[in-house]
Structures are given as structure tokens and as C-alpha cells.
Design a protein around this motif. Structure first.
Motif, mmCIF file in Angstrom:
data_model
loop_
_atom_site.group_PDB
_atom_site.id
_atom_site.type_symbol
_atom_site.label_atom_id
_atom_site.label_comp_id
_atom_site.label_asym_id
_atom_site.label_seq_id
_atom_site.Cartn_x
_atom_site.Cartn_y
_atom_site.Cartn_z
ATOM 1 N N ILE A 217 0.849 -1.195 0.000
ATOM 2 C CA ILE A 217 0.000 0.000 0.000
ATOM 3 C C ILE A 217 0.882 1.242 0.000
ATOM 4 C CG2 ILE A 217 -1.737 1.336 1.258
ATOM 5 C CD1 ILE A 217 -1.521 -2.284 2.080
ATOM 6 N N SER A 218 0.667 2.124 -0.965
ATOM 7 C CA SER A 218 1.361 3.409 -0.968
ATOM 8 C C SER A 218 0.699 4.291 0.076
ATOM 9 C CB SER A 218 1.267 4.048 -2.364
ATOM 10 O OG SER A 218 1.966 3.273 -3.307
ATOM 11 N N LEU A 219 1.364 4.463 1.196
ATOM 12 C CA LEU A 219 0.764 5.191 2.321
ATOM 13 C C LEU A 219 1.207 6.659 2.329
ATOM 14 C CD1 LEU A 219 -1.075 4.808 4.777
ATOM 15 C CD2 LEU A 219 0.973 4.260 6.111
ATOM 16 N N HIS A 220 2.487 6.890 2.513
ATOM 17 C CA HIS A 220 3.147 8.203 2.372
ATOM 18 C C HIS A 220 2.755 9.234 3.423
ATOM 19 C CE1 HIS A 220 4.701 6.411 -1.168
ATOM 20 N NE2 HIS A 220 3.560 6.431 -1.813
ATOM 21 N N SER A 221 1.686 9.001 4.145
ATOM 22 C CA SER A 221 1.404 9.794 5.340
ATOM 23 C C SER A 221 0.283 9.102 6.112
ATOM 24 C CB SER A 221 0.973 11.222 5.008
ATOM 25 O OG SER A 221 0.654 11.917 6.213
ATOM 26 N N ALA A 222 0.384 9.162 7.446
ATOM 27 C CA ALA A 222 -0.679 8.628 8.299
ATOM 28 C C ALA A 222 -1.475 9.761 8.941
ATOM 29 C CB ALA A 222 -0.082 7.707 9.367
ATOM 30 N N ILE A 223 -1.323 10.972 8.393
ATOM 31 C CA ILE A 223 -2.140 12.112 8.795
ATOM 32 C C ILE A 223 -3.036 12.456 7.612
ATOM 33 C CG2 ILE A 223 -2.107 14.577 9.373
ATOM 34 C CD1 ILE A 223 0.421 14.078 10.982
ATOM 35 N N GLN A 224 -4.340 12.509 7.847
ATOM 36 C CA GLN A 224 -5.297 12.604 6.747
ATOM 37 C C GLN A 224 -5.069 13.828 5.863
ATOM 38 O OE1 GLN A 224 -7.839 10.018 6.276
ATOM 39 N NE2 GLN A 224 -7.516 10.957 4.283
ATOM 40 N N GLY A 225 -4.847 14.994 6.472
ATOM 41 C CA GLY A 225 -4.671 16.214 5.680
ATOM 42 C C GLY A 225 -3.462 16.136 4.764
ATOM 43 N N THR A 226 -2.362 15.589 5.278
ATOM 44 C CA THR A 226 -1.148 15.463 4.462
ATOM 45 C C THR A 226 -1.383 14.463 3.334
ATOM 46 O OG1 THR A 226 0.163 15.847 6.459
ATOM 47 C CG2 THR A 226 1.329 15.005 4.530
ATOM 48 N N ARG A 227 -2.025 13.355 3.679
ATOM 49 C CA ARG A 227 -2.265 12.332 2.651
ATOM 50 C C ARG A 227 -3.197 12.865 1.556
ATOM 51 N NH1 ARG A 227 -4.736 7.095 1.420
ATOM 52 N NH2 ARG A 227 -3.034 5.719 0.765
ATOM 53 N N ASN A 228 -4.183 13.642 1.940
ATOM 54 C CA ASN A 228 -5.076 14.236 0.937
ATOM 55 C C ASN A 228 -4.299 15.151 -0.013
ATOM 56 O OD1 ASN A 228 -7.192 12.940 2.158
ATOM 57 N ND2 ASN A 228 -8.057 14.776 3.122
ATOM 58 N N GLN A 229 -3.337 15.886 0.539
ATOM 59 C CA GLN A 229 -2.526 16.788 -0.268
ATOM 60 C C GLN A 229 -1.638 15.994 -1.239
ATOM 61 O OE1 GLN A 229 0.434 18.892 2.007
ATOM 62 N NE2 GLN A 229 1.384 19.812 0.201
ATOM 63 N N LEU A 230 -1.049 14.942 -0.740
ATOM 64 C CA LEU A 230 -0.119 14.163 -1.550
ATOM 65 C C LEU A 230 -0.828 13.221 -2.518
ATOM 66 C CD1 LEU A 230 2.521 13.137 1.168
ATOM 67 C CD2 LEU A 230 2.763 14.905 -0.600
ATOM 68 N N THR A 258 2.719 -4.604 3.058
ATOM 69 C CA THR A 258 3.826 -3.650 3.092
ATOM 70 C C THR A 258 3.285 -2.241 2.891
ATOM 71 O OG1 THR A 258 5.432 -5.243 2.241
ATOM 72 C CG2 THR A 258 5.950 -2.923 1.928
ATOM 73 N N TYR A 259 3.783 -1.301 3.681
ATOM 74 C CA TYR A 259 3.458 0.108 3.483
ATOM 75 C C TYR A 259 4.648 0.780 2.812
ATOM 76 C CZ TYR A 259 -0.263 -0.705 6.923
ATOM 77 O OH TYR A 259 -1.353 -1.195 7.590
ATOM 78 N N GLU A 260 4.391 1.434 1.675
ATOM 79 C CA GLU A 260 5.423 2.217 0.998
ATOM 80 C C GLU A 260 5.329 3.645 1.525
ATOM 81 O OE1 GLU A 260 7.381 0.648 -1.029
ATOM 82 O OE2 GLU A 260 6.272 -1.201 -1.328
ATOM 83 N N PHE A 261 6.465 4.182 1.964
ATOM 84 C CA PHE A 261 6.470 5.510 2.575
ATOM 85 C C PHE A 261 7.633 6.304 1.994
ATOM 86 C CE2 PHE A 261 6.653 8.752 5.872
ATOM 87 C CZ PHE A 261 5.334 8.855 6.312
ATOM 88 N N ALA A 262 7.332 7.132 0.978
ATOM 89 C CA ALA A 262 8.353 7.970 0.345
ATOM 90 C C ALA A 262 8.518 9.237 1.173
ATOM 91 C CB ALA A 262 7.946 8.321 -1.084
ATOM 92 N N MET A 263 9.698 9.451 1.719
ATOM 93 C CA MET A 263 9.908 10.565 2.655
ATOM 94 C C MET A 263 10.271 11.847 1.917
ATOM 95 S SD MET A 263 11.523 8.736 6.001
ATOM 96 C CE MET A 263 11.308 10.255 6.936
#
Length: 348
Positions: A217-230, A258-263
Motif C-alpha cells: 500500500i502506498s501510504l506516504h502519510s498517516a495524517i489525513q490532511g497530508t495524505r489528501n494533499q499528496l 507492506t506500506y510504501e512511505f516515500a519521505m
């Protein structure tokens, strides 16, 4: 220039259809088995390669059928040995595919769609939008092309190229089963990985499959507002519902997603972002792949410093979360995650 192919792709015929065909052509029954072996076991691209078939039969077959294999427009070779291909299908649509050798193994990253409709802010693929979904055979053809070019057996495939696989669910599953078929490429189910942006209906359907395919799963943020932006394309699939769907997947399959998290520097590498990811993962069966964002021309985003990536790895590990830092392959030829964009790049 677009290639126009009107004849039917012979690779789409079943063994029974091949048996009917050779009978219709007045050939002995064993020719069907020979044909099937050339097509599915030896993965040939032309009738001329079928050397144990009579020339007259090969000519008749070529008049009625074709091999609609993709054409390699350009190939680039990375300093790490990875190869990126721009492949064009018979209707002129093209996709990018990457082959990644590692010792005696060969991994292939394939596309499930030409372009992508998800619109992730940090990904080059989505900038041009979606052209169309690929067929199962077009996905498999990418794997076969890489295998032929390297002259090696492909040992793993990741559906992490262009497109959202769960927006093309049925064809993706069909491709997975063709790749897994013991009479075909025989790639183990656990070595076939599908990466989704978090399309919840697809995750639920994937959990019902009997095969042990791997989910990322491409996650990239666990904060909703950030994930919505990305990741605006999956806004409607909230993190709470996503977490529930993944836990359902784990309960049904017993497999570790697996969670994919591009920093990304200053976006999802802050202390609150790190803590949110720890909270999202803690106490669950999962593996986190941390990735320094790969550079994309004209993008406002920059990769996090490696020190922050290592800091997040330590925080996750302290909370019992299995974590690795992924070494991106092929970034020097724009072949790494998020860099595929169907550019007509210069051959190297």
C-alpha cells in the motif's frame, strides 16, 4: 508511427482452440502441443522461431494470426544494471517497464495502466493523466520482454509501475495468475506484489483470492490532511477505513502487507508525521518500506535527508514494526518509483 494489427494474437488461443486449429489445417494432433510449447513455454515472438513446424504450416499460421508483442521504442541502462524500457502496443499506446537484476535474481516492475488517474502530487506518472488500462496479456508481455532482453528467468514481479492496479482489478488478477501458472512462467505467488494507492474495494476483493499474492500500500502519510494533499485520488478512502480494510486483509489471509512511505523533506518527515505512522502501524502485522523520495524535474518536493529516514526507521523498530530502507534502483535513468512518465528519452 502507430502499428495497426488486424489479425488475432495466437497467444490468446487456448490449448483446445489450438487443437481445433491444427485439425482444421489438416495437421496431426501433436502439432497443437508443439504450438502450445512454443507460445507458452518458450515465449517466442514469431512463427519463424518454431523450427520443428513445417514451413508451409508456419506460413498458413502467419496469414491468419500474429504475435501482438510490444515494440521496444527505447531502452536505457542504469549504472546499477537496471534497464528501463519504453514499450509500445499495437494501438500506439506506450508504457514504461523496468528490469532489476540482483545476483541470480531478476525482478521486473510493470505497469498496469498507460498513465494514471490518481494524481499523486509527487509522482511523474500521473502528470499526464490516464490513457487507458492494459490487458492482462499486455502486463505479461512486459515481463516476457524483460526476460528475453536479459536472457534470464524472471523471479519476481511488482505491479508498481504506471497506473493503479486496483482500478484495473480483473485484468491485474488475470495477469497475476498467468505469471503464477506452473505450466507458464511459474513465478511464486509470494513473489508477485501488487501496489495500490489504497483503493479499499480492491483490497477487500484481493483478500478473497485463494493465492498468496503480496499486497503493498502506498501510504506516504498517516495524517489525513497530508495524505489528501499528496494523494488526492484516494481522498474518499480515509485512513480509518483503510486501516480497517487492511486489518480485514490480514485476518483473512494471515499475510503481512507492506506500506510504501516515500519521505519528502518538510512534508511527511516531521516528528508529528513520524509519530502518526508509528501509531498507524503499532500492534499490527505489517512491513514498512522507507524510501527517500526520488527526484522529479520541476517538482516542488525534495527527498528527506537520510538522517531523518534512519531516525524514522529507529522509531518504528523500537515499537516492534518491521522496517527497511529501500535502495531505489535506476534513479539515474528515471526508472525509480514515481519517476516513470513515458518520456521519449534518448537512448544510452
Amino acid at each position: 508511427m502507430e502499428r495497426i494489427t488486424r489479425s488475432r494474437d495466437i497467444r490468446l488461443l487456448t490449448l483446445e482452440e489450438l487443437q481445433d486449429l491444427v485439425k482444421e489445417l489438416g495437421q496431426p494432433a501433436f502439432r497443437a502441443k508443439q504450438l502450445n510449447e512454443w507460445i507458452h513455454d518458450k515465449n517466442v515472438c514469431s512463427f519463424d522461431e518454431m523450427t520443428n513446424l513445417p514451413a508451409a504450416l508456419r506460413e498458413k499460421l502467419s496469414e491468419r494470426f500474429s504475435f501482438n508483442v510490444p515494440v521496444e521504442l527505447v531502452k536505457q541502462v542504469s549504472k546499477d544494471g537496471s534497464r528501463k524500457y519504453l514499450l509500445q502496443f499495437s494501438d500506439g499506446v506506450s508504457v514504461e517497464t523496468v528490469g532489476m537484476p540482483n545476483r541470480n535474481k531478476l525482478a521486473v516492475c510493470i505497469s498496469s495502466q498507460a498513465g494514471c488517474a490518481m494524481g499523486c502530487a509527487f509522482c511523474a506518472t500521473g502528470l499526464a493523466g490516464l490513457s487507458r488500462s492494459l490487458t492482462a496479456q499486455e502486463m505479461v508481455d512486459q515481463v516476457l520482454h524483460v526476460a528475453r532482453d536479459f536472457g534470464e528467468r524472471v523471479t519476481s514481479v511488482v505491479f508498481m509501475g504506471q497506473g493503479e492496479p486496483f482500478a484495473n482489478f480483473d485484468a491485474t488478477v488475470q495477469a497475476l495468475r498467468i505469471l503464477n501458472d506452473p505450466d507458464g512462467l511459474a513465478i511464486g505467488a509470494r513473489h508477485l506484489t501488487v501496489s495500490t494507492c489504497g483503493v479499499i474495494p480492491g483490497i477487500r476483493r484481493f483478500a478473497e483470492l485463494p493465492e498468496q499474492f503480496t499486497l503493498a500500500i502506498s501510504l506516504h502519510s498517516a495524517i489525513q490532511g497530508t495524505r489528501n494533499q499528496l494523494m488526492p485520488g484516494v481522498k474518499k478512502y480515509t485512513l480509518l477505513r483503510l486501516h480497517e480494510a487492511i486489518q480485514l486483509y490480514v485476518e483473512k489471509t494471515g499475510r503481512r502487507p507492506t506500506y510504501e512511505f516515500a519521505m519528502i523533506d518538510g512534508i511527511n518527515d516531521t516528528s508529528p508525521e513520524m509519530q502518526a505512522l508509528v501509531d498507524f502501524c503499532a500492534g499490527t502485522l505489517c512491513h514498512v518500506n522507507l524510501i527517500q523520495l526520488n527526484n522529479i524535474p520541476d517538482s516542488p518536493f525534495r527527498p528527506s535527508p537520510i538522517e531523518k529516514v534512519e531516525s524514522l526507521q529507529r522509531r518504528l523498530t523500537m515499537h516492534g514494526v518491521e522496517t527497511t530502507i529501500r535502495n531505489s534502483r535506476g534513479s539515474d535513468i528515471d526508472a525509480a518509483c514515481g519517476q516513470l512518465k513515458q518520456r521519449r528519452f534518448r537512448a544510452q
